[in-house]
Structure formats: C-alpha cells, structure tokens
Scaffold this motif. Sequence first.
Motif, PDB file in Angstrom:
ATOM      1  N   TYR A 112      -0.500  -2.564 -10.632  1.00 56.72           N
ATOM      2  CA  TYR A 112       0.233  -1.588  -9.854  1.00 56.72           C
ATOM      3  C   TYR A 112       1.502  -1.352 -10.073  1.00 56.72           C
ATOM      4  O   TYR A 112       1.934  -0.134 -10.233  1.00 56.72           O
ATOM      5  CB  TYR A 112      -0.159  -2.205  -8.256  1.00 56.72           C
ATOM      6  CG  TYR A 112       0.580  -1.189  -7.296  1.00 56.72           C
ATOM      7  CD1 TYR A 112      -0.159  -0.282  -6.805  1.00 56.72           C
ATOM      8  CD2 TYR A 112       1.753  -1.527  -6.585  1.00 56.72           C
ATOM      9  CE1 TYR A 112       0.409   0.778  -5.781  1.00 56.72           C
ATOM     10  CE2 TYR A 112       2.291  -0.827  -5.413  1.00 56.72           C
ATOM     11  CZ  TYR A 112       1.546   0.490  -5.248  1.00 56.72           C
ATOM     12  OH  TYR A 112       2.141   1.080  -3.931  1.00 56.72           O
ATOM     13  N   THR A 171      -4.366   6.017  -6.576  1.00 55.57           N
ATOM     14  CA  THR A 171      -3.152   5.386  -6.557  1.00 55.57           C
ATOM     15  C   THR A 171      -3.058   4.633  -8.059  1.00 55.57           C
ATOM     16  O   THR A 171      -3.759   4.664  -8.812  1.00 55.57           O
ATOM     17  CB  THR A 171      -3.182   4.078  -5.758  1.00 55.57           C
ATOM     18  OG1 THR A 171      -4.248   3.277  -5.990  1.00 55.57           O
ATOM     19  CG2 THR A 171      -3.218   4.917  -3.909  1.00 55.57           C
ATOM     20  N   ASN A 181     -10.735   3.310  -3.787  1.00 56.45           N
ATOM     21  CA  ASN A 181     -10.527   4.548  -3.456  1.00 56.45           C
ATOM     22  C   ASN A 181     -11.820   5.536  -3.825  1.00 56.45           C
ATOM     23  O   ASN A 181     -11.897   6.546  -3.168  1.00 56.45           O
ATOM     24  CB  ASN A 181      -9.302   4.885  -4.435  1.00 56.45           C
ATOM     25  CG  ASN A 181      -7.947   4.525  -3.823  1.00 56.45           C
ATOM     26  OD1 ASN A 181      -7.675   4.658  -2.743  1.00 56.45           O
ATOM     27  ND2 ASN A 181      -7.072   4.027  -4.738  1.00 56.45           N
ATOM     28  N   GLN A 186      -9.123   5.349   0.124  1.00 57.00           N
ATOM     29  CA  GLN A 186      -7.881   4.528   0.420  1.00 57.00           C
ATOM     30  C   GLN A 186      -8.264   3.130   0.257  1.00 57.00           C
ATOM     31  O   GLN A 186      -9.157   2.477  -0.071  1.00 57.00           O
ATOM     32  CB  GLN A 186      -7.412   4.629   1.800  1.00 57.00           C
ATOM     33  CG  GLN A 186      -7.980   4.019   3.028  1.00 57.00           C
ATOM     34  CD  GLN A 186      -7.381   3.955   4.067  1.00 57.00           C
ATOM     35  OE1 GLN A 186      -6.345   3.292   4.150  1.00 57.00           O
ATOM     36  NE2 GLN A 186      -7.861   4.476   5.318  1.00 57.00           N
ATOM     37  N   SER A 379       1.487  10.290  -2.155  1.00 60.58           N
ATOM     38  CA  SER A 379       1.337   8.983  -0.951  1.00 60.58           C
ATOM     39  C   SER A 379       2.669   8.025  -1.280  1.00 60.58           C
ATOM     40  O   SER A 379       2.483   7.572  -2.387  1.00 60.58           O
ATOM     41  CB  SER A 379       0.083   8.361  -1.050  1.00 60.58           C
ATOM     42  OG  SER A 379       0.155   7.100  -0.427  1.00 60.58           O
ATOM     43  N   ARG A 407       0.265   2.207  -1.445  1.00 60.55           N
ATOM     44  CA  ARG A 407      -0.639   3.123  -1.826  1.00 60.55           C
ATOM     45  C   ARG A 407       0.154   4.175  -2.710  1.00 60.55           C
ATOM     46  O   ARG A 407      -0.128   5.304  -2.385  1.00 60.55           O
ATOM     47  CB  ARG A 407      -1.229   3.568  -0.577  1.00 60.55           C
ATOM     48  CG  ARG A 407      -1.995   2.682   0.041  1.00 60.55           C
ATOM     49  CD  ARG A 407      -2.964   3.480   1.013  1.00 60.55           C
ATOM     50  NE  ARG A 407      -2.398   4.654   1.863  1.00 60.55           N
ATOM     51  CZ  ARG A 407      -2.997   5.366   2.494  1.00 60.55           C
ATOM     52  NH1 ARG A 407      -4.389   5.457   2.684  1.00 60.55           N
ATOM     53  NH2 ARG A 407      -2.289   6.546   3.311  1.00 60.55           N
ATOM     54  N   CYS A 408       1.020   3.908  -3.582  1.00 60.57           N
ATOM     55  CA  CYS A 408       1.893   4.810  -4.294  1.00 60.57           C
ATOM     56  C   CYS A 408       0.855   5.581  -4.928  1.00 60.57           C
ATOM     57  O   CYS A 408      -0.104   4.898  -5.837  1.00 60.57           O
ATOM     58  CB  CYS A 408       2.749   4.075  -5.238  1.00 60.57           C
ATOM     59  SG  CYS A 408       3.911   5.149  -6.165  1.00 60.57           S
ATOM     60  N   GLY A 409       0.948   6.794  -5.003  1.00 61.66           N
ATOM     61  CA  GLY A 409      -0.058   7.553  -5.638  1.00 61.66           C
ATOM     62  C   GLY A 409       0.123   9.160  -5.502  1.00 61.66           C
ATOM     63  O   GLY A 409       0.853   9.541  -4.440  1.00 61.66           O
TER      64      GLY A 409
END
Length: 490
Positions: A112, A171, A181, A186, A379, A407-409
């Motif tokens: 991530y 994400t 997801n 999510q 996000s 949830r960086c996306g």
Amino acid sequence: MYRGFLVVVASVALLSGLSANAAVSADPEGIATATPIKHLVVIFDENNSFDHYFGTYPYAVNPPGEPPFVARSDTPTVDGLTPELRLHNPNAAAPFRLDRSQARTCDNDNHYKDEQTAYDGGLLDKFVTLSATGSECTPHLAMGYYDGNTVTALWNYAQHFAMSDRFFASTFGTTVMGHLNLVAGQTYGAEPASIPGAVVNGSVIGNVDPAADDCSTGRTVQMGNRNVGDLLNAKGVSWGWFYGVWAPTGTSNGKAVCRREYNAHYAPFQYYASTANSHHLPPASVASIGQTDQANHQYDTAELWRAAASGTVPAVIFLKAPPVQTGHPEDSDPLAEQQFLVDTINRLQRLPQWRSMAILITYDDSDGWYDHVMPPIVSQSHDPANDALLGPTGLCGTPPAGAYQGRCGYGPRLPLLAISPFARRNYVAHTVTDFASIIRFIEDNWHVGRLGDQSFDAIAGPILDLFDFGDRRTAALFLAPDTGEPVPGR
C-alpha cells in the motif's frame, strides 16, 4: 461530492437511455434486469498493470518463433507507452519488452505505502524501487512489459470485443484490498481495527486471512459491513464465487483440510459472516448452486460446470483460477493464465446462456508493474505511518471529516476487458472506472440498491460504454489456449 454527483447522474442517464434500444425483460428466475445482460461472469486474475499487458497495444514485435499478432486497420489507440516514455522515461530505467521465454518472472513489491511512493505525487518516477530484488531476478523488473506475442489471447479479445484504458484499482495495495474492493467497494470495516502493517483505522492495508475460514493460516480479520452478495441475496438473485482450488481434501476435527495451494486471500466473501462458508461445504444439490444453502454461494469451479450441464448457471458469477493460472508473477505466468482464460471463455461461449452473457476480465492489483498514468485521487487518506503519495511526509491528501482513513485511491491502472454479444467490437473505452464500477453495474442491472457506508459504489463511473444494446451482436471468438490465436468455433 461534486464529482460523485456527476458520476451518479451519468450512470443513471446511461441506464435510462437503454429503454429506446433494448427491452427490459425477466431472466429465468423472473427477475427483471435493466439491460439484456442476464448473466455476468467476472474473471478476477492477479497482479498486472495496464502498461504491463497493453502498453504497446496494438503493435507487437512479432519475432520468429512467437505467435504473431497483426492488428486490424481500424484498431483504436490506447493511452499506452509512447516512444518518448520508452526512450526518455522519468524512472531510473526505461520500459523494456519481455518476450515469451520470459513469461515466468519474480514478484514485485506492491504494498500500500510502497505503491504510493512509486507514483511520487504524479511524477511516476520511482517504480524501479518496486522491482524484485532477488539475485535471480531481472534488474528493474517493474519496468518490463509484454506485447501481443505473449499475451496473445488478451490482445485478440481486445480486437474482437471491448476494453478500457481508464480502469483503476479502487485503492493502492495488494491482493486482499483488491478482492475486498471488488465485492464491497471498500476495505473499511475490519475487526480487529488495528494490525501492524495490515489494518489501520479499521481499513485493510495489507494481506490478512479471513477469520471465518478453516484454512486460514495467518493473522485474521472479519469485515463488519455489507458486500454485493448480501444485496443479491436480499433480492433473490442467484450468484456464486467459484474458485479453482476451493474444494477441501478432507476434514480434521470437524474442520476442512484444504489443498496446499489454497490461498484464502482469493476468497473474499469468506471475510464476511453473512457470506462465509467456513468448512468449505459443497452445495446440497446441483439445483441449489447459486442459491443460499450450506455452501452459502462459495464453490469449487467444478460446481459451475455441473450447474451448466444441468442447464442453469447463476446470474452473477465470480471466477477465480487456481493460483498457478492466475497470472500472478512467480506463482503463475501469462501463458498459464492464458490457458485458463481461453479454456474457460471458449466453454462459456458454447453455453446457451452466452446469448445474454457478459464476461469481464480484470486484475486484483498491479503487482507494482510500471504504468505511466496517474490515477485520479478520489479517496484521500492522512495516515503519516502508511500514506506517502505526496512524498515521505506528504500523505495522500486531506480527507473530509468523517471519511474512513487508509483507503488512498484510486490506485494503479489495470486491464479491463468485456467479452459479450453486446460488447462493442474492437473498442476502447476511456471512462474512468474502478472495481466498484463492477459492483455498480450489478446493483443497477439487477435493481438491488447501494451498499452505503462510504462504499465506492456511490461514486463509481459506469462501464456501460463497453456495450451496445442495439440490434447488432458481436460473434463469439474461439482461441487456441496454447497460442491465443483464433481457431474455428465448435
């Protein structure tokens, strides 16, 4: 909020526009659908970015001894690897072609935080840091890509049907995030809410096993929110997750004993109490496949073909290949993946349900392979320990009050292909979409409502531009599983 409103309006408008061209009718279960698609098959493969598989599409090198690929003259272009990107790339190494003899590679770093670091605030210049580091690995591996001489079947499917060059992971991150997801839109809702390196602020950011699976072997979580299976169950729509190594080899002390190659990360509905089948129980009968019984919609792939042989298949089908055929670097390769894809799609096209079917092929994450397109960040996340999109202390923007963290996306750009009698022929869609766009299509087509709780389905772009629901139909395409080249249909 403004962007989400635009996406919602666009999706509703496209669905509403179908009425002029396509009758809304009931499927064999008596459930009306918004499009002529009565059966959706989602094939979820592993760890490949768009540029890694389609960066030079539709131009292949065609060296002797490899299956040739020559594009149709009317083939549209994609946002791929331009000569400038190949010759003067901002990374420390340039993109380079992997040939068919290099199908099996090492695995890259796709964590991530590390993936965010590679994108470097939009500069996309740190991908070589994601390369596999073993002494036997190709240097700067993350910059490698295949063309139509190796991923031949996928390029031929793209020629004959439709694909997108603006489909993104919801994400950044690895396998479990991609699978969650896909089914829930999510990664928030995990219990426990914190596991070092795996769960932060209730959001999954690393690979963990489902708590409700007898065959889980590592740290486990349970997701407390809803998934698309819950929505389908509430409306009585048949569905199933079909996984090639799901069936256990036996039991021990009342628990399932799974095959050595079983990977619980590939069974996302196991993370939710409502859709888990902890003991890997088989369906009570062929007639119950797709319905709620002891199997609880979780099946070995063999059960899909048993159902098809009896004349019925579920309305919504998720397909996961055995790990050796997913395309995952190190565990699999594009040629083994092609074998599974072609065998499966050839077989699906011979079913009577093909006339009302759409098959989607996509991937759970990018594996850290280079892709030159910066995803739109819809996000934001502000976790100093785990977010690094804008530099070591730059985080991933500033989320609005109350938004779930971790949830960086959107994340990396991934391939998405649509294979269907309704697919536009030799077409490339440019609408921004993500995993939740598949959920949104299911929700809208079967009228099952929204997931809520900040699921990305609320802002997901529509995938409808991949299809044409007018009178024209696209013929089936049968390929050879070893070469990916067209063969006469049977």
